[in-house]
Scaffold this motif. Structure first.
Motif: not given
Lengths: 315, 622
Positions: A113-124, A126-132, A135-136
Motif C-alpha cells: 500500500x505504501x509503495x503504491x501510494x508513493x509511486x503514484x504520488x511521485x508520478x502524479x 502519469x501512466x503508473x499513477x493511473x494504473x495504480x 487497480x486500487x
C-alpha cells in the motif's frame, strides 16, 4: 520513553473497561434466557431455574458484570457450552491461527500500500499513477470473500498451484512450507482491500508533503530526486500514514472472519460466527473482548512508533 | 450546483459511475414490473443450469431458481439495505456529532468518550457482537452495520460543528435570543449537511459491502429471501461445480460498489476547493521548460539572467509571474531585488535552479547562465550537481523550510554529503563547524536539535549555514530576514556581508525592505508585476529614484528620527499578472501618467548601470 509507554498502557485501562461494558451491554439485549437456549424448549421450569442459578443468571446485571469481569481478570472466561471447554483455551488456540493470517496480510498491505501510494504520488497523473489508481479502486470495491472464491477457482481448481483451503494439508503437512502454501491465497485476499485504502491515503499524504517548503529546500541543496521522495517526503508522510496503518490493522484483524469462512481457516472469526449461530454467548463474549483488547494494545504500539518517528510529539 | 454538475461532467470516470449506478438502481426499482420469473420458485429438475440456458439468461442455482430474477431482487434488497444503513448511521451520527460539538464541555466529553470506545473495536467484530445479540436476520444486520458506522459520522460532524459553533453568526443568533435547538436547526444544520452528504457518498459503498458480508456469513438475510451477500454464501458450497452461481452475484456487488466509489471520488474532488484551485500541483524534480529560442550568451557576470520568462498555467489562465527579466551578478557583489509581494521576485530566484513548482509553473523563455552555461533546460543531473553546491538558496521562514523530522546537524551533513564523498562522522564535524561559523553557541549540542526546538533566529542561521555548506559561488537569499526581529536581522546581515567579502561570494538578495538593501547591496533592481522597472547602484537609486513606483515605494518607508512625516501609501493594488494592461503596468496607480504610458511596450532604457522603464521619469537623465 519508558514512562510514555507506561502512561499509554495506563490510559488503555478505561478503554478496555469500556469494551467489556459495551460487550456485556450488547449481550444483555439478547431476548429470552440462555438456560432455555442451552436446555432446549422442552426443559422443565425447575431445570431451567437450576441452571440459571448455576450460571449465576439469577443475580442483577451489574453484579453479574463484575463477577464476569473479575473472573476474566483471573483468566477465567467461562465455559463454552457448545464445545464444552474453557472459552479462553478455545480463543487462544483460534487466535493464533488468525494472528498468522492477519499478520501476514498486514505486512503485505502495509508494504504494498505504501509503495503504491508513493509511486503514484511521485508520478502524479502519469501512466503508473493511473494504473495504480484503477487497480486500487478495483481493490477497494471487490468483496474480499468474493475475491477469495475467485482465487480458489483460478489458482486451486484450474491451475492447481495452491491448496483449496485449510491451514495445513491433512496428510503429510504441518511444516512451515505447507503453512505458507496454504497462506498465500487467504493472506492476499485479506490484504487487498486494506492495500487499496493504504495506497490511497499514502498517495494523498505524499502529495500533501511534496508541496511543502522543506521539500523545495531538499531539492535546492541538491538532494537526488529519488532521495527526496524516499527519504524526505516519505519520512514526513509516514507521520500521516502510520495512524492509517493502525486503523487498517483493525480492519484486517476483523475482516479475517470472511476469509476464514471462505478458506476454512481455523481462526477466531470462524469460531465467532459458529458461536453466534449456535448462540454460544460466553464464547462470543470472550472472543470479542479478547480480540478487541489485543487491538487496543496494538494501537499503543502504533502510538509508540509514531512518537519515535516524530520528535515533535511529547513523550 | 451547476458548478458541481459541470465538474462531474468533466470527470469522465465519475460520470461513468453515475450512469452505471443509475442503471442498476432503475433495474432494481423496476424488478416487480419486469418480465422476469419469480425469484423463489424452485425447480429441482433444472438445477445449476449454465448461463444462456433456455429461459434462464443467467442460469439457475442449487434449487433451480432463476438466477437473473434472484440477482435483480437481491440487488434491490442490497441497495435498499445499504442505503438505509447509510441514512440511519448518518442521522444518528450527525445528531450526536452536532450535539457534542455545539454544547461542548461535559456533553461533548461524554459523547466522544463513548464514540472512542466504539472505535476501539475492530470494526466488523462489533457488528458481529450486535448480530450475535439480536440474532441473525437482515434487519438486525442493517442495525449492526449502521451502528458500527455511527462513530465515523459523529466524529466528522463534531469537528465541523465545533468550527461553526464558534463563528460570529452563531454568536449573533445567540445574542438575538434564539434557543439552542433553533440555532442548531437554522444555523448549524445547513452548514453541516454538505459534509454529511460527502461522508455518506464515501461510506455507502462500505455499508453495502458490509451488509453483503454479514449475509454471506449467514447472519443477514435468511432463506428464501436473498440479498447479494447471501446468494454468494449459498453458492459457495457449489463453487467448484457451478461457479456461475458465485460469479453472478459477486460481479454485481463489484459493479455496484465500484460505481459508487467512482461517483463518490468525483463528488469529493468536485467539492474539494484545493483541487479546484489547482493547488495540488504535480511535484516535479525541476520546473518544466517550454521555450522556442535561446538567447545568445552575453555579459560577464558569474550568474546572468537573460530575458527570463516564467509563467503559471492554471486552468485556462496564464499568469506572467516573471516577464523578460535580465539581471547579472559578479563575484563579491550583492545585488538586491526589491518589490511588493507578488511582484515576481521570488519566482525569478526559484526559476534559476528550476525550483518553481511545476505544474503550474513553466519557464517559457530566456536563459539563466552560470559561468556562461545555460541552466534552463539543463539535464536534471547537471542542475542537481549545481544546486546547493555552486548556487545555494536561503529561504524565508526556516520553520517551514527545514525538515521537521531531521536533526539540523543531519540536514547540514546531508547538504555536504550529496555533493562530496564524505564519511558520516566527517560530515557531522563539518556541520558543527558550519553552525559555529554562523555563530550558533554550543554548536555540538545544537546540531542534535530538531528545528522546532530552536528559535527563529537560530533556524535562520541554520538555513544560512546550509547555503554555505559547500562554499558556493552564488547565494540567492529570498527574504531571509523578514520573519526576524531587528537585532537578529542586523546580526544576520552583517554575517552575510562578512562572508561575501571574505569568500568573494555573489549574493542575490530578495527583500521588500529598503533598509536592508541600503545596508547590504551594491546594486538594486526594482520589480513590479513581473518586470524590472528600475535598476542602479544602491546609493544613487535610493537618493534619486527615477521610476515613479520606486519613488512611491521609498516614500512608504517611515524614517527614524525624521519626525512625523505623512506616510504616502500607494493608491490601488498591483495588477493581476494574468491580465496585464498594455504599456506600463504601474500606470493605473501612477500620478505622472500620460496617454502614451498605456499605448505600448516601454523599454528598460538608460546608460551604464542605471536603467529605468518609464517614459516620464522622476529625474531627467537618470
Amino acid at each position: 520513553m519508558g514512562a510514555y509507554i507506561l502512561r499509554r498502557l495506563i490510559s488503555a485501562i478505561p478503554v478496555l473497561l469500556g469494551i467489556t461494558v459495551i460487550v456485556f451491554a450488547i449481550m444483555e439485549m439478547i431476548p429470552g434466557d440462555p438456560a432455555t437456549a442451552i436446555l432446549g424448549s422442552y426443559a422443565t421450569p425447575e431445570n431451567v431455574e437450576k441452571l440459571n442459578r448455576e450460571l449465576g443468571l439469577d443475580k442483577p446485571a451489574v453484579q453479574r458484570y463484575f463477577i464476569w469481569l473479575g473472573n476474566m481478570l483471573t483468566g477465567d472466561f467461562g465455559q463454552s457450552y457448545a464445545l464444552n471447554r474453557p472459552v479462553l483455551d478455545e480463543v487462544l488456540e483460534r487466535f493464533g491461527a488468525t494472528l498468522i493470517l492477519a499478520g501476514v496480510a498486514f505486512v503485505l498491505c502495509s508494504g504494498l500500500g505504501v509503495l503504491a501510494g508513493v509511486v503514484s504520488a511521485a508520478r502524479q497523473y502519469g501512466p503508473a499513477d493511473r494504473a495504480i489508481t484503477f487497480v486500487v479502486l478495483l481493490g477497494i470495491s471487490i468483496p474480499s470473500f468474493f475475491l477469495g472464491m475467485m482465487m480458489i477457482l483460478l489458482f486451486a481448481v484450474k491451475l492447481r498451484w495452491l491448496p483449496v483451503s485449510g491451514m495445513y494439508a491433512i496428510y503429510g503437512g504441518g511444516d512451515l512450507q505447507d503453512l505458507l502454501r496454504h497462506l498465500v491465497m487467504p493472506a492476499s485476499a485479506l490484504a487487498v482491500v486494506a492495500t487499496g485504502v493504504i495506497a490511497r491515503l499514502s498517495r494523498g499524504a505524499m502529495l500533501e508533503v511534496l508541496r511543502q517548503d522543506f521539500i523545495r529546500t531538499a531539492r535546492a541543496k541538491g538532494v537526488p530526486e529519488r532521495r527526496v521522495i524516499q527519504g524526505h517526503a516519505l519520512r514526513a508522510a509516514m507521520v500521516g500514514i502510520i495512524p492509517v496503518l493502525g486503523i487498517q490493522a483493525g480492519f484486517v484483524l476483523s475482516g479475517a472472519v470472511y476469509i476464514e469462512m471462505v478458506f476454512q481457516w481455523p481462526g477466531v472469526g470462524r469460531m465467532l460466527v459458529d458461536a453466534i449461530l449456535k448462540r454460544d454467548i460466553l464464547l462470543v463474549q470472550g472472543g470479542v473482548v479478547f480480540v478487541a483488547a489485543c487491538y487496543v494494545l496494538f494501537n499503543i504500539v502504533v502510538d509508540v512508533a509514531q512518537s519515535l518517528l516524530d520528535p515533535r510529539i511529547k513523550t | 450546483m451547476r458548478l458541481f454538475a459541470g465538474l462531474l461532467a468533466r470527470n469522465r470516470l465519475a460520470l461513468v459511475g453515475a450512469v452505471v449506478l443509475a442503471a442498476v438502481a432503475v433495474l432494481a426499482l423496476l424488478v416487480p414490473v419486469l418480465p422476469v420469473r419469480a425469484p423463489n420458485v424452485t425447480d429441482t429438475a433444472a438445477r445449476y443450469l449454465r448461463p444462456l440456458s433456455e429461459g434462464h439468461l443467467l442460469g439457475t442455482d442449487h434449487l433451480g431458481r432463476d438466477l437473473l430474477s434472484r440477482l435483480l431482487w437481491g440487488t434491490r434488497l442490497s441497495l435498499a439495505v445499504g442505503f438505509a444503513a447509510a441514512v440511519i448511521a448518518a442521522v444518528i451520527g450527525a445528531a450526536l456529532g452536532i450535539v457534542a460539538g455545539y454544547f461542548g464541555g461535559r456533553t461533548d466529553n461524554l459523547i466522544m468518550r463513548g464514540v472512542d470506545m466504539l472505535m476501539a473495536f475492530p470494526y466488523i467484530l462489533l457488528a458481529l457482537a450486535i448480530v450475535a445479540a439480536l440474532g441473525p436476520g437482515l434487519l438486525n444486520a442493517l442495525i449492526a452495520v449502521a451502528a458500527v458506522n455511527v462513530p465515523f459520522f459523529a466524529r466528522n460532524i463534531r469537528g465541523i460543528t465545533v468550527g461553526i459553533a464558534n463563528r460570529e453568526f452563531v454568536d449573533a443568533a445567540r445574542l438575538a435570543g434564539m434557543g439552542h435547538w433553533r440555532i442548531i436547526w437554522s444555523e448549524i444544520l445547513p452548514n453541516v449537511v454538505p459534509v454529511i452528504v460527502i461522508a455518506m457518498s464515501t461510506t455507502i459503498g462500505w455499508m453495502i459491502l458490509e451488509t453483503a458480508g454479514l449475509s454471506f456469513l449467514g447472519l443477514g438475510s435468511q432463506p428464501p429471501q436473498a440479498d447479494l451477500g447471501s446468494m454468494l454464501g449459498e453458492a459457495r458450497a457449489a463453487l467448484i461445480t457451478a461457479p456461475h452461481t458465485s460469479v453472478v452475484p459477486g460481479v454485481m456487488i463489484l459493479i455496484i460498489v465500484m460505481s459508487i466509489n467512482l461517483l463518490g471520488d468525483g463528488v469529493r474532488d468536485a467539492l474539494d476547493p484545493r483541487l479546484r484551485s489547482g493547488a495540488l500541483s504535480r511535484p516535479m524534480a525541476a520546473t518544466r521548460v517550454a521555450r522556442d529560442t535561446v538567447p545568445e550568451p552575453q555579459g560577464d557576470g558569474i550568474l546572468t539572467l537573460q530575458a527570463l520568462e516564467t509563467q503559471f498555467h492554471v486552468g485556462g489562465r496564464v499568469y506572467r509571474a516573471v516577464n523578460k527579466v535580465s539581471l547579472s551578478v559578479h563575484p563579491g557583489e550583492c545585488l538586491g531585488i526589491i518589490g511588493e509581494s507578488g511582484s515576481g521576485k521570488s519566482v525569478t530566484a526559484l526559476s534559476v535552479m528550476g525550483l518553481v513548482a511545476s505544474p503550474p509553473g513553466v519557464i517559457t523563455g530566456g536563459a539563466a547562465r552560470y559561468r556562461g552555461d545555460d541552466l534552463i533546460g539543463a539535464p536534471y543531473e547537471t542542475l542537481r550537481s549545481l544546486r546547493g553546491d555552486r548556487i545555494a538558496y536561503i529561504f524565508q521562514d526556516p520553520l517551514a523550510t527545514l525538515h521537521p523530522l531531521y536533526r539540523v546537524g543531519d540536514q547540514l551533513a546531508e547538504a555536504i554529503r550529496v555533493h562530496h564523498p564524505l564519511g558520516r562522522a566527517e560530515a557531522w564535524a563539518r556541520a558543527v563547524a558550519l553552525l559555529h561559523s554562523v555563530r550558533i553557541p554550543n554548536p555540538e549540542s545544537r546540531a542534535k536539535a530538531y528545528p522546532h526546538e530552536m528559535s527563529g533566529g537560530m533556524r535562520q542561521r541554520v538555513g544560512i549555514a546550509m547555503a554555505l555548506a559547500n562554499d558556493p559561488d552564488v547565494i540567492i537569499a529570498d527574504e531571509p530576514t523578514t520573519a526576524l526581529d531587528v537585532t537578529v536581522q542586523a546580526q544576520i546581515l552583517s554575517l552575510l556581508d562578512e562572508l561575501r567579502r571574505a569568500r568573494g561570494l555573489a549574493i542575490i538578495f530578495i527583500t521588500h525592505d529598503f533598509g536592508v538593501v541600503a545596508q547590504l547591496c551594491d546594486r538594486v533592481a526594482v520589480m513590479y508585476a513581473g518586470r524590472i522597472v528600475e535598476e542602479g547602484p544602491t546609493g544613487v537609486l535610493l537618493e534619486s529614484p527615477a521610476h515613479p513606483y520606486t519613488r512611491r515605494l521609498i516614500d512608504c518607508v517611515p524614517e527614524l528620527g525624521a519626525g512625523r512625516r505623512r506616510l504616502a501609501a500607494i493608491p490601488g493594488l498591483p495588477p493581476a499578472v494574468d491580465q496585464l494592461p498594455p504599456g506600463c503596468a504601474f500606470a493605473p496607480r501612477c500620478g505622472r501618467k500620460q496617454p502614451a504610458c498605456e499605448a505600448g511596450e516601454i523599454g528598460l532604457e538608460g546608460s551604464g548601470a542605471r536603467r529605468v522603464r518609464c517614459l516620464y521619469p522622476e529625474v531627467e537623465e537618470p
